[in-house]
Design an enzyme around this catalytic site. Structure first.
Site, PDB file in Angstrom:
ATOM      1  N   GLY A 251       0.913  -1.175   0.085  1.00 56.01           N
ATOM      2  CA  GLY A 251       0.035  -0.092  -0.029  1.00 56.01           C
ATOM      3  C   GLY A 251       0.883   1.307   0.073  1.00 56.01           C
ATOM      4  N   SER A 252       0.474   2.141   0.774  1.00 57.62           N
ATOM      5  CA  SER A 252       1.002   3.457   0.580  1.00 57.62           C
ATOM      6  C   SER A 252       2.237   3.815   1.392  1.00 57.62           C
ATOM      7  CB  SER A 252       0.087   4.634   1.174  1.00 57.62           C
ATOM      8  OG  SER A 252      -0.923   4.863   0.579  1.00 57.62           O
TER       9      SER A 252
END
Length: 491
Positions: free
Chosen positions: A215-216
């Site tokens: 993810g981020s």
């Protein structure tokens, strides 16, 4: 008559020589064949006739041996078994060895030639010496903080020392007690079946053997690649980033969780985790340079061992521009172990250099004399030093005024990056909460710890799953445990 006596004596001497030659053939030339014969239990009996050497954490043994009084005499015991299982693994009379029990088996079992004062004699007699010890790099306080923070939820924590690569914590949850697999009674088989049938997979080492979409948190890699490639020259200048962002060559629109991401500066986009900005940056940098950056951090490396093997983290370079955009925000085919993401945070903390992680500080004889030491670890430049300085600023902003404020520690400088990774068909799976970070005391020059946390919490409300809310507090407690320990503590 004397001639017949001489002939008989000569014949007896020949028989004696033949017996000796055959004995030598069996003892030396054919020994390994007999040893490998499944019907020969002598090697197995010899393996367990002595106590096994120990694995040490913080100067204390977390393993032991118990005299069972049976033919296979000594069984393995564990102190705080579930806490250290992702490090020790198990040593079973039925199911063999795993993790450090396996990687360190020659020392622990006493078969390492360095444990014998006369290796040649030992090789001829195949006598088993006293087991040696394996001294780990773990920080006991950090290990316990990580274990307690996960509190039985599925997930993992990896913490390393940026300047050296020493692994300070390695936790996988839920865990299990390796002692239930040590012996050879019927209960051992029942425990084996129960653990393997458990849907929570307690024997899976999620810290090093499970990969997740990062993810981020992968935006650390994307931002570093963009800065090194010159795609961003000023982190406070607005970027040409629409909101929403249409994935190249498609009609799919990529959205953000919050507002204010249109043409956001890199500093703002990083602090508030703007997907649109980083997806476009990845496309601007290009697949070749993004792949090279990911490789420099340690992705796509199938050779990593600490000393047991680590599942390779992957960044797919055979992608189109739309797939590259998603890969650059830690989605699509991008996968990472928690240990790999701790290495990403450590590279920022260590001036852009990645040190190969390691878990064994040294091995010793049973009396404590050092046999081998870890030595210096090779370094790899993941980004330019000036890029690392900028990345430290960006990660500090996340903790002071962005999505990672739950990781703040009074009296310390902390940098971090949150992530909430989607997965499953149509992103239908429960998201993973991520947090990667590093920390240093305000009195110290360099960061002392880098951490990665991932939490799979199926019991939480989907909207409540965020890296800042679920993973950052665990990372904070692990970092605080290390900062409160004397430098170099663990071994």
């Amino acid at each position: 008559m004397a001639r017949h006596i001489r002939h008989a004596a000569f014949f007896c001497a020949l028989l004696l020589v033949a017996l000796l030659v055959n004995a030598v053939r069996i003892q030396i030339l054919s020994a390994r064949t007999f040893d490998a014969n499944p019907a020969n239990r002598r090697a197995t009996i010899a393996r367990y006739e002595r106590p096994r050497g120990n694995i040490l954490v913080g100067g204390q043994s977390v393993t032991g041996s118990r005299d069972s009084g049976e033919q296979l005499r000594y069984e393995r015991t564990y102190t705080d078994g579930p806490l250290y299982a992702p490090v020790t693994g198990f040593a079973s009379q039925v199911y063999g060895t795993t993790l450090l029990e396996h990687a360190g088996d020659p020392v622990l079992s006493g078969t390492d030639p360095m444990l014998s004062p006369f290796p040649l004699v030992g090789d001829l007699t195949r006598a088993q010496g006293r087991g040696g010890n394996v001294v780990t790099t773990l920080n006991p306080a950090a290990q316990r903080a990580a274990y307690q923070g996960l509190d039985g939820r599925r997930g993992a924590v990896a913490a390393i020392e940026p300047a050296t690569g020493r692994v300070l914590a390695l936790v996988s949850s839920p865990s299990y007690d390796p002692a239930v697999l040590s012996g050879n009674a019927a209960a051992t088989e029942r425990s084996w079946v129960r653990l393997n049938d458990d849907p929570d997979k307690p024997m899976l080492n999620r810290a090093v053997r499970q990969t997740y979409p990062p993810g981020s948190t992968f935006k650390v890699v994307t931002a570093a690649a963009a800065l090194d490639a010159g795609a961003v020259l000023d982190i406070d200048r607005p970027t040409d980033s629409p909101d929403p962002y249409r994935l190249p060559g498609t009609t799919t629109m990529l959205m953000n969780e919050g507002d204010g991401c249109e043409d956001a500066t890199l500093r703002e986009a990083f602090a508030w985790s703007c997907n649109t900005v980083f997806a476009k940056l990845g496309v601007d940098v290009g697949a070749k340079r993004m792949g090279a950056a990911a490789k420099a951090f340690g992705f796509n490396d199938a050779r990593l061992r600490i000393p047991f093997s680590v599942a390779p983290s992957t960044f797919d370079t055979s992608v189109d521009r739309a797939q590259l955009a998603l890969s650059s925000i830690g989605q699509y085919n991008t996968r990472a172990t928690p240990l790999q993401m701790a290495m990403v945070a450590a590279a920022v903390a260590n001036g852009g250099q990645v040190r190969s992680p390691y878990l064994v500080e040294r091995t010793t004889t049973g009396n404590g004399a050092t046999m081998t030491t870890a030595g210096s670890r090779p370094a790899r430049q993941a980004m330019r030093p000036e890029t690392a300085d900028v990345m430290k600023q960006l990660m500090e902003d996340v903790v002071t005024e962005g999505t990672g404020t739950n990781a703040a520690i009074p009296g310390a400088i902390v940098g971090g990056k949150t992530g909430t990774a989607q997965h499953g068909i149509g992103n239908s799976g429960m998201p993973y909460a991520w947090f990667v970070s590093w920390a240093q005391s305000e009195r110290e020059v360099l960061p002392r710890v880098a951490v990665a946390v991932v939490v799979e919490d199926a019991s939480a409300e989907r909207g409540d799953i965020t890296g800042g809310g679920m993973a950052a507090p665990i990372a904070r407690d692990v970092m605080r445990a290390v900062l409160n320990s004397p430098p170099g503590s663990g071994s």
